[in-house]
Structures are given as structure tokens and as C-alpha cells.
Design an enzyme around this catalytic site. Sequence first.
Site, mmCIF file in Angstrom:
data_model
loop_
_atom_site.group_PDB
_atom_site.id
_atom_site.type_symbol
_atom_site.label_atom_id
_atom_site.label_comp_id
_atom_site.label_asym_id
_atom_site.label_seq_id
_atom_site.Cartn_x
_atom_site.Cartn_y
_atom_site.Cartn_z
ATOM 1 C CB CYS A 75 -1.900 7.310 1.569
ATOM 2 S SG CYS A 75 -3.310 6.566 2.370
ATOM 3 C CD GLU B 62 -3.025 -1.040 0.448
ATOM 4 O OE1 GLU B 62 -3.113 -0.074 -0.327
ATOM 5 O OE2 GLU B 62 -3.863 -1.950 0.478
HETATM 6 P P1 NAD Z 1 8.468 5.023 4.575
HETATM 7 O O1 NAD Z 1 8.390 4.210 3.346
HETATM 8 O O2 NAD Z 1 9.611 5.931 4.750
HETATM 9 O O3 NAD Z 1 8.479 4.070 5.877
HETATM 10 C C1 NAD Z 1 7.477 3.108 6.123
HETATM 11 C C2 NAD Z 1 8.041 2.029 7.031
HETATM 12 O O4 NAD Z 1 9.063 1.323 6.341
HETATM 13 C C3 NAD Z 1 8.672 2.523 8.313
HETATM 14 O O5 NAD Z 1 8.341 1.643 9.359
HETATM 15 C C4 NAD Z 1 10.158 2.474 8.016
HETATM 16 O O6 NAD Z 1 10.984 2.334 9.147
HETATM 17 C C5 NAD Z 1 10.231 1.224 7.155
HETATM 18 N N1 NAD Z 1 11.401 1.162 6.272
HETATM 19 C C6 NAD Z 1 12.151 2.162 5.768
HETATM 20 N N2 NAD Z 1 13.109 1.690 4.958
HETATM 21 C C7 NAD Z 1 12.982 0.337 4.943
HETATM 22 C C8 NAD Z 1 13.658 -0.707 4.287
HETATM 23 N N3 NAD Z 1 14.677 -0.474 3.474
HETATM 24 N N4 NAD Z 1 13.226 -1.966 4.481
HETATM 25 C C9 NAD Z 1 12.154 -2.231 5.278
HETATM 26 N N5 NAD Z 1 11.486 -1.288 5.946
HETATM 27 C C10 NAD Z 1 11.884 -0.010 5.782
HETATM 28 O O7 NAD Z 1 7.083 5.802 4.670
HETATM 29 P P2 NAD Z 1 6.612 6.880 5.757
HETATM 30 O O8 NAD Z 1 7.312 8.172 5.506
HETATM 31 O O9 NAD Z 1 6.685 6.269 7.109
HETATM 32 O O10 NAD Z 1 5.050 7.037 5.395
HETATM 33 C C11 NAD Z 1 4.551 7.881 4.423
HETATM 34 C C12 NAD Z 1 4.246 7.122 3.129
HETATM 35 O O11 NAD Z 1 3.300 6.084 3.355
HETATM 36 C C13 NAD Z 1 3.620 8.017 2.070
HETATM 37 O O12 NAD Z 1 4.200 7.745 0.832
HETATM 38 C C14 NAD Z 1 2.148 7.605 2.073
HETATM 39 O O13 NAD Z 1 1.464 7.857 0.868
HETATM 40 C C15 NAD Z 1 2.278 6.124 2.354
HETATM 41 N N6 NAD Z 1 1.022 5.568 2.872
HETATM 42 C C16 NAD Z 1 0.258 4.782 2.033
HETATM 43 C C17 NAD Z 1 -0.970 4.266 2.472
HETATM 44 C C18 NAD Z 1 -1.834 3.432 1.556
HETATM 45 O O14 NAD Z 1 -2.757 2.795 2.045
HETATM 46 N N7 NAD Z 1 -1.579 3.387 0.254
HETATM 47 C C19 NAD Z 1 -1.395 4.529 3.781
HETATM 48 C C20 NAD Z 1 -0.599 5.319 4.603
HETATM 49 C C21 NAD Z 1 0.616 5.836 4.142
#
Ligand code: NAD
Length: 446
Positions: free
Chosen positions: A255, A221
Site C-alpha cells: 500500500c 485502511e
Molecule cells: P480488496 O478491497 O479487493 O479486498 C480486501 C478484502 O475485502 C478481501 O478480503 C475481500 O474478499 C474483501 N471484499 C471484497 N469485496 C467485498 C465486499 N463487497 N464487502 C466486504 N468485503 C469485501 O483489496 P485487495 O486486492 O485484497 O488488497 C489490495 C488493496 O489493499 C490495495 O488497494 C492496497 O493499497 C490496500 N491496502 C491498504 C493498506 C493500508 O494500510 N492502507 C494495507 C494493505 C493493503
Amino acid sequence: MIHTNPSTENSRNVKETDIKEIPKIISKSSLAQSKWEKVCIKDRVELIYSLTKILKREEETITRVITQDMGKPITQSRNEVKRTIRMLEYFCKKTPKLIKKEKHSWNEQTVYNPKGIVAVISPWNYPFETPLNSAIPALLCGNSVILKPSEYCPSTGRLIQKFFDRLNLPKNIVSTIFGGKKQGESLTKQKLDMISFTGSTHTGKKIVRQSSDNIPKILLELGGLDPAIVLKDVSVESVARKIVALNSMNSGQACCAIKRVYVESEIYGSFVENSIKESKKLKLGDPLSNVDMGPLSSQSQIKKIETMLQNAKKKGADILTGGKKLKRKGFYFPHTVLTKVDQDMLLMNEEPFGPILPIVKVKNWKEAVYLSNNTKYGLTASVWTKNRKLGKKICQMLGAGIVSVNTHGSGALASPWGGIKQSGTGLLSFKGVVRSFTEPKLVRLG
Ligand code: NAD
């Protein structure tokens, strides 16, 4: 690791999981899963359902912790907790029927077995609802769950683990890995059966690569650059008010927030004027009080927004409201309306994830559809018009998972959710979500 409260900028050290511990957590999770899958579905539901009592009792604590972790206005945090409780009740009610074995003929049936170990990696913007949205159906289906909450919301993550620990579940059936990228990366390289990831498109791609040796099932997502198309027949004042509200919810860090607007030329001037008026009305301040917008979640979010705005300004955009971080403690960034934006600018290509509203003048709806679809993303989109027939026709032409007329974003509790293109691996209805945490198997009698 350090966590900073976004409204006070008070920082504190929080414990993260030692990378060396992660393989041990996986082994314990696997052992717990082998016991849990033997518990009958009726008892699993009963045990998981008992979480609702705790959540209802602790609603105010959870609400405040979310707000202190990432700055969401308190009323929006409370709504997040309430939605989570409703979702939990829904899953508990529906799951038994959805994963019951399915008879196809006298000698063939499908059984829905658990996948095994499910890692749930989540972002900070809905730090309570998002991980539980995956963890609850995963557990009900007989899986063990390893949570990896965002490093920006460690207290919400701790609270979730604490609540699970209070239930009478097998030890280690739910465990949590605290930390950031390093811990996330190490987790996805382990032998997992499934990964449910919500976060940015950038990280989603990395997760696919990191986990490729084991080929776990992956639900993604991801981000969006969600357009709204406004046709000339609308009542401008009311639509501008709704669009500013749908752009500024959770300070633009949702999002499915509206992230760009295409307006037919006949009403463009008046739409911009009304958007400025609405933008200036938004109350920005302490998220523990009654405000429309709190601070952004972190200093890095501020930096990202500033970079995008500088880039847009350099390329000729007009910044009509906001545009600069407030000179006070906390990561407060006002709502910002921009015009004279074009496809060359960063903010029209990458998800900004902040309270900025770019408005673009278009000749007609066909041009708006073309520009809306000219992106790698495809999460949500909307059309605003009095002509519902035309609205529905335009929806058909929009490349997004969820398309709406005169509203925007997610649907009702049991409606499908998800993105297409680089916004995710496709639509999942709540019903679909449940089955996706199972391993369907066809059993045949000769
Ligand atoms: P992010 O991708 O930076 O981080 C998300 C999670 O992934 C965190 O727990 C982070 O620690 C972890 N992470 C980071 N690098 C990683 C790696 N290399 N391997 C595994 N895990 C890793 O996102 P964010 O800044 O926390 O959240 C915002 C984003 O989430 C926005 O792009 C938003 O659109 C998206 N989002 C999407 C939905 C949906 O349903 N489509 C819902 C909520 C948020």
C-alpha cells in the site's frame, strides 16, 4: 472456491463458508464475547501473549505458507512474520495501561469498555500481519473477532485460526469466514459492533454502504498512489537505487510503495538512466529462492497492470524496461520503468498495485507538489533532497497521512499509521489503535 499458487499456477479447491452459516457464526461470537469481557485484563494479556510462543516455533511454516499463497519472496515473508511477533509483544505490553480507567476529577472518570463483535476484513498483500494487527488489540480490549481473510490467501487464514484454536480462549472468541466478496458482503450486513477493513478504496466505499443499517464503527485502511519528489540537489545514483527498491518491494504490491516519481528537470535524464539500470538489476523468480521480486499474486493483478500499461502506451508513454509478462508458468511480471506519462493516464489516477515506476519531469518542486496532491488518494509521500529544511517544508504541503524526507513509507513500530482523503479514515498510532477497539464511557457521580 479455487486458489492458484501464483508461482506454479497449480490450482486447488478450497472450502469457503456457506453464507447461511454467517448469522450463526455471529451469534456464537456474541456469546463468546460476553464471557471474554469478564476475564480480567491481566489474564487476557497472558492468554494472548502465549500466541508468541506458537508463532516463534512455527515461523518457518508461516513464512512458506504466505509465499505459497501469494508469491511474496521468502525473505520478505519471514520479515512479515517477525514484525507480527514484535507487534504482538508490543500490544500485550502496552494495552493494560492504555485502556485503564481514566480519572478526570473526584467525581468523573472514563472507562474503556469493549466494542463487542469486531469483524476484521483483510487483503492478500500482507496476509499474516494485517489481520493480526487488528485482531490482537481487539481481543486484548475484550472483543470477539471474526476474521475474513482474502480469498487469495486461504491457507494463511486457516493457519491463523488454527493458532488461535490452540490457545486456551473461550470457544468461538475468534472465528473465520472463508471466501470472497459474497462472504464479505454478507458479513458486513450483519449486526456487528465494529469493522476493521484494510483493502482497496473501491471495496472500502462498498463496506460503508453495506453496513449502514447498523452503523458499526468502521476503521478504513485503503489504497494509495504514493508520490516521491526528487529535487535537483540529490546524489542521483543512490536515490534512484532507493526509489526502485521502495517501488518494487513485494513486487510493487504494498500500500505504501512509491507509485509515481516527480523529478526536477536538471537531473531528470540521469535519474531515468539510473532507474533503468536498477530496474534491470532486480532478480525476478521463484519466491522460495533468494530473489528481489516474485510473481504477482494473481492473474487478475497481471490483467490490471497490462490494462494500465496499454492505456499509457496508447496515450504516448515510453516503456523503458519490462512491460510484458514473462513467457513461463506463473504470474511473473518484470519491473517496468515508464516515462512520458501524464495525468490523463489510468496509472496516474488509479492505484496500479504492481511493479511499475512512472517518472515525470517537472520544472520545479512547486509543480511536483501540485501534481502529487492532484489525486483522490493520500496515504504516503516523500521528498528526496539534501536540504532537509526545504524537505520538511514540502512535507507540510503534501496531502498524505505519512510524509517523509529521504525515506518513504511506514514509521517505527509505535508510530502513527494511516491515510487521509480516500486512502483511509485517518492516522492511528499504535496507541490510538488500541483505544479505537473500545467504547469509551464517561461515568459521573452527583
Ligand atoms: P480488496 O478491497 O479487493 O479486498 C480486501 C478484502 O475485502 C478481501 O478480503 C475481500 O474478499 C474483501 N471484499 C471484497 N469485496 C467485498 C465486499 N463487497 N464487502 C466486504 N468485503 C469485501 O483489496 P485487495 O486486492 O485484497 O488488497 C489490495 C488493496 O489493499 C490495495 O488497494 C492496497 O493499497 C490496500 N491496502 C491498504 C493498506 C493500508 O494500510 N492502507 C494495507 C494493505 C493493503
